[in-house]
Design a protein around this motif. Structure first.
Motif, PDB file in Angstrom:
ATOM      1  N   THR A  86       0.813  -1.210   0.000  1.00 53.80           N
ATOM      2  CA  THR A  86       0.000   0.000   0.000  1.00 53.80           C
ATOM      3  C   THR A  86       0.846   1.260   0.000  1.00 53.80           C
ATOM      4  O   THR A  86       0.656   2.141  -0.836  1.00 53.80           O
ATOM      5  N   ASN A 114      -8.156  -5.761  -0.426  1.00 52.68           N
ATOM      6  CA  ASN A 114      -7.745  -6.075   0.941  1.00 52.68           C
ATOM      7  C   ASN A 114      -8.803  -6.983   1.543  1.00 52.68           C
ATOM      8  O   ASN A 114      -9.863  -6.507   1.972  1.00 52.68           O
ATOM      9  N   GLU A 119      -9.587  -1.293  -0.736  1.00 54.37           N
ATOM     10  CA  GLU A 119      -8.859  -0.382   0.154  1.00 54.37           C
ATOM     11  C   GLU A 119      -8.284   0.770  -0.661  1.00 54.37           C
ATOM     12  O   GLU A 119      -7.447   0.570  -1.536  1.00 54.37           O
ATOM     13  N   ASP A 137     -10.476   5.922   4.038  1.00 51.74           N
ATOM     14  CA  ASP A 137     -10.887   5.053   5.145  1.00 51.74           C
ATOM     15  C   ASP A 137     -12.354   4.646   5.036  1.00 51.74           C
ATOM     16  O   ASP A 137     -12.979   4.286   6.029  1.00 51.74           O
ATOM     17  N   GLU A 139     -15.302   2.163   3.520  1.00 51.74           N
ATOM     18  CA  GLU A 139     -15.593   0.864   2.928  1.00 51.74           C
ATOM     19  C   GLU A 139     -16.978   0.911   2.289  1.00 51.74           C
ATOM     20  O   GLU A 139     -17.935   1.347   2.915  1.00 51.74           O
TER      21      GLU A 139
END
Length: 260
Positions: A86, A114, A119, A137, A139
C-alpha cells in the motif's frame, strides 16, 4: 554523510564503493537529496557524481523527483511492495494520479484488494468546489464502485455471498447482470458506475498490472454524475493510458520514467 576527499581516479572497487555510499546516503535520508549535497558531502568532482548517479538511475536504484533531487528508485519500491504494497505502490503511483487529476480536475484514487474489500491507498483531490470526499478510510460494497468492479473483473476480489447490497435503485442487484457488466469491463479495459453507490455520484476506473501481468491495483476517478456521465468514455481511455504507464513502471527491467 561522511566525506571522501580522495582524487577522482581510482579502481573499479572505489567506483563501486562510492556509488554504494551515494545510494546509502539517498535511501537513508529523510528527504530528497540534491546533486550538490551529494557532491559536496563526499568530496567528489561534479563529473564523478553525475556519472555515478546516472548509473544508479539507469539501474532504477535511484530516481529524480525534482531538479537535481534524488530518492530511492522503483527497484526499492517493487521489492518493498511485496511486504508493504500500500505505502510503496502509492508512492510510485502518485505522479500518475497527479497527471490524471491535472487533466480531469476530478478526485483521483488508487485502490487495492484487501480481503473482501476495496482499500483506497492514495488520493489526489479534485480542484472543483463540488468534488468527491476523502475515500481513504471508507468501505463500500465492492460491486457499487468502479474501482471494485475492476478488482472483481480481474478476480482480485470475489463477488460477495448472499444478496447484493442495493444502496440505490441504480445499483446492480442481480448476479447475472453483474457478471455481464464485469465482462464489459474486461472487454473495454475500464469500469463505470453512475449513481450505483449514491445518487449523483459516478466513477470510472482502470486496472494496474504487476510484474506477473496480474492486476495489483486500480486507478479511478470519481465525481458528480452531472460532470462524469458524458465524459465516461473519455476518462476511461485516459485512465487506461495512465494505468499502463504505471504498469510499465512495475515491470522488471523497465527504465524509470514519469507519466506520459
Amino acid at each position: 554523510m561522511t566525506g571522501d576527499r580522495s582524487g577522482e581516479s581510482g579502481s573499479g572497487t572505489q567506483a563501486v564503493d562510492r556509488a554504494a555510499a551515494l545510494l546509502t546516503a539517498v535511501v537513508e535520508a529523510d528527504a530528497p537529496v540534491t546533486f550538490a549535497e551529494l557532491s559536496e558531502s563526499f568530496g567528489l568532482a561534479r563529473s564523478t557524481t553525475s556519472r555515478l548517479l546516472a548509473a544508479l538511475e539507469r539501474g532504477r536504484l535511484l530516481e529524480r523527483t525534482g531538479p537535481g533531487e534524488y530518492v530511492g528508485g522503483p527497484l526499492f519500491v517493487l521489492y518493498a511492495a511485496r511486504h508493504d504494497r500500500t505505502q510503496q505502490l502509492a508512492r510510485l503511483a502518485t505522479p500518475v494520479l497527479e497527471a490524471v487529476g491535472e487533466v480531469t480536475r476530478e478526485t483521483v484514487h488508487l485502490a487495492v484488494a484487501n480481503g473482501s474489500w476495496v482499500e483506497h491507498v492514495a488520493q489526489v483531490d479534485g480542484t472543483y468546489l463540488l468534488a468527491a470526499s476523502d475515500w481513504n478510510d471508507v468501505e463500500v460494497p465492492v460491486h457499487c464502485s468502479a474501482l471494485g468492479k475492476v478488482l472483481l473483473a480481474w478476480k482480485r476480489l470475489e463477488v460477495p455471498d448472499g444478496r447484493l447490497a442495493t444502496p440505490t435503485d441504480q445499483t446492480i442487484a442481480r448476479r447475472a447482470d453483474l457478471e455481464e457488466d464485469l465482462e464489459w469491463v474486461r472487454q473495454h479495459g475500464y469500469a463505470v458506475t453512475h449513481d450505483e453507490l449514491e445518487i449523483g455520484l459516478s466513477g470510472v476506473a482502470a486496472p494496474v498490472f504487476g510484474p506477473d501481468d496480474d492486476v495489483v491495483a486500480a486507478v479511478g476517478v470519481s465525481g458528480p454524475t452531472a460532470r462524469l456521465e458524458q465524459r465516461a468514455e473519455e476518462i476511461g481511455q485516459l485512465l487506461v493510458h495512465h494505468a499502463r504507464t504505471l504498469s510499465r513502471r512495475l515491470q522488471p527491467g523497465t527504465p524509470t520514467e514519469g507519466p506520459t
